[in-house]
Design a protein around this motif. Sequence first.
Motif, short mmCIF file in Angstrom:
data_model
loop_
_atom_site.label_atom_id
_atom_site.label_comp_id
_atom_site.label_asym_id
_atom_site.label_seq_id
_atom_site.Cartn_x
_atom_site.Cartn_y
_atom_site.Cartn_z
N GLU A 258 0.81 -1.23 0.00
CA GLU A 258 0.00 0.00 0.00
C GLU A 258 0.84 1.28 0.00
N VAL A 259 1.91 1.29 0.80
CA VAL A 259 2.66 2.55 0.94
C VAL A 259 4.16 2.40 0.67
N GLY A 260 4.61 1.19 0.31
CA GLY A 260 6.04 0.99 0.07
C GLY A 260 6.76 0.66 1.37
N GLY A 261 8.04 0.27 1.24
CA GLY A 261 8.77 -0.19 2.43
C GLY A 261 9.77 0.79 2.99
N ASP A 262 9.76 2.05 2.48
CA ASP A 262 10.82 2.99 2.85
C ASP A 262 10.76 3.50 4.28
N LYS A 263 9.58 3.36 4.90
CA LYS A 263 9.47 3.91 6.26
C LYS A 263 9.03 2.86 7.27
N LEU A 264 9.29 1.60 6.92
CA LEU A 264 9.00 0.52 7.87
C LEU A 264 10.30 0.09 8.53
N LEU A 265 10.25 -0.06 9.83
CA LEU A 265 11.44 -0.40 10.63
C LEU A 265 11.21 -1.72 11.33
N PHE A 266 12.14 -2.65 11.14
CA PHE A 266 11.99 -3.94 11.81
C PHE A 266 12.00 -3.75 13.33
N GLY A 267 11.08 -4.44 14.01
CA GLY A 267 11.08 -4.45 15.48
C GLY A 267 10.67 -5.81 15.98
N SER A 268 11.30 -6.28 17.06
CA SER A 268 10.98 -7.62 17.58
C SER A 268 10.04 -7.56 18.79
N ASP A 269 10.02 -6.41 19.47
CA ASP A 269 9.31 -6.27 20.75
C ASP A 269 9.76 -7.30 21.79
N TYR A 270 10.99 -7.82 21.63
CA TYR A 270 11.52 -8.72 22.65
C TYR A 270 11.46 -8.01 24.00
N PRO A 271 11.13 -8.65 25.09
CA PRO A 271 10.74 -10.05 25.27
C PRO A 271 9.22 -10.23 25.41
N TYR A 272 8.47 -9.35 24.78
CA TYR A 272 7.03 -9.31 25.07
C TYR A 272 6.16 -10.22 24.21
N ILE A 273 6.73 -10.85 23.19
CA ILE A 273 5.91 -11.76 22.41
C ILE A 273 6.25 -13.18 22.87
N ASP A 289 6.65 -12.56 0.88
CA ASP A 289 6.67 -12.48 -0.57
C ASP A 289 6.72 -11.01 -0.99
N ILE A 290 7.87 -10.39 -0.74
CA ILE A 290 8.12 -8.99 -1.14
C ILE A 290 9.54 -8.94 -1.71
N PRO A 291 9.87 -7.91 -2.51
CA PRO A 291 11.21 -7.87 -3.12
C PRO A 291 12.33 -7.87 -2.08
N GLY A 292 13.46 -8.49 -2.42
CA GLY A 292 14.61 -8.58 -1.52
C GLY A 292 15.12 -7.23 -1.05
N ARG A 293 15.11 -6.24 -1.95
CA ARG A 293 15.64 -4.92 -1.54
C ARG A 293 14.72 -4.27 -0.49
N THR A 296 15.65 -5.79 2.87
CA THR A 296 16.87 -5.16 3.39
C THR A 296 16.56 -3.77 3.94
N ALA A 297 15.68 -3.05 3.26
CA ALA A 297 15.30 -1.72 3.73
C ALA A 297 14.63 -1.81 5.10
N ILE A 298 13.72 -2.75 5.25
CA ILE A 298 12.99 -2.89 6.52
C ILE A 298 13.92 -3.37 7.64
#
Length: 312
Positions: A258-273, A289-293, A296-298
């Motif tokens: 919907e909005v692209g991956g440029d502003k998504l940041l990986f987060g784990s929320d460890y240890p809460y899940i 199922d999203i492009p490899g680049r 890497t951005a996320i």
Amino acid sequence: MQQVIDFHAHLPWWVRDPVEAGRVLVGVWERAGIIRGVAIAVEPSIEAFKARVTEERIYNAVGDMMDYVALSRLPMMNKLVYSPGEAVREHIEVLREHTRSTEEVLKAARELDQILPVASLNPDRGISWNVERLRRVIDEIVGVKIFPTLHFIRPNHRSLGRLYRLLEEEGRIVIVHTGCDPGVWELPAMCSDARPRLVAEAARRYRDLVFVIAHLGSYSALQPGIFFHEALEALGLDNVYSDTSAADPFFVKRAVEEVGGDKLLFGSDYPYITGTEPRDWVNAILELDIPGRVKTAILYNNASRLLERIGL
Ligand SMILES: [Zn+2]
């Protein structure tokens, strides 16, 4: 191995010494290829909880959601319905146990290079106190987290203006919890302050301040994706980002579409899940199922760019 930055994690609460807790966090990060990450302080307000979460309020909030509550089979939901007094006492205990002060997180970060500290708002002190505390440590922190659920405050509340201005001037960021939260905050009536559109409203007022919407607005055991559409809309603003933590990977894929991956940041929320560790969440992104680049951005590039801007 893909290099990763975790933009949303906490020190494990059961290890009370903050530096030891930091070492545990760094250990689980290493198993996931995470080279550095954000550790977020958690300062809930017990006083606000006692004042706001009354038996009457629980009764009304449950009433709104009776069908979902009956179907959910969440043990806490049963407790809220049948013994709200006991549920309130249990919450207070859990909140105390999970409190991790800004000072503790700073202590861990001073010892361990991999840890980038994020302060917590402390709602029991006034805004002046919070602003002064932040000013003292501003060079060390990535920013501040606001928990509209645990803090009982709307992220667009005028009283936060001075805090936002300081962060904007100093080039720091704000992370805002969005969506529901375990316990009583699973009831939508109790998490309505944690809506991404309220973050967007603040972000429109402070255009040079970066706001990170935690959890893509979608965490909710009763209604997964509860505020996801508001999160997508908020991401339309230049200064709004979102982390992927505690969101079903389905929503991450939808957000990329919907909005692209440029502003998504990986987060784990460890240890809460419960039952997961960061490497499970890294793998979940790698398997999308999203492009490899975009992966890497996320997982790395977007966070790295943000941190560079902050100078950390
Ligand atoms: Zn969190």
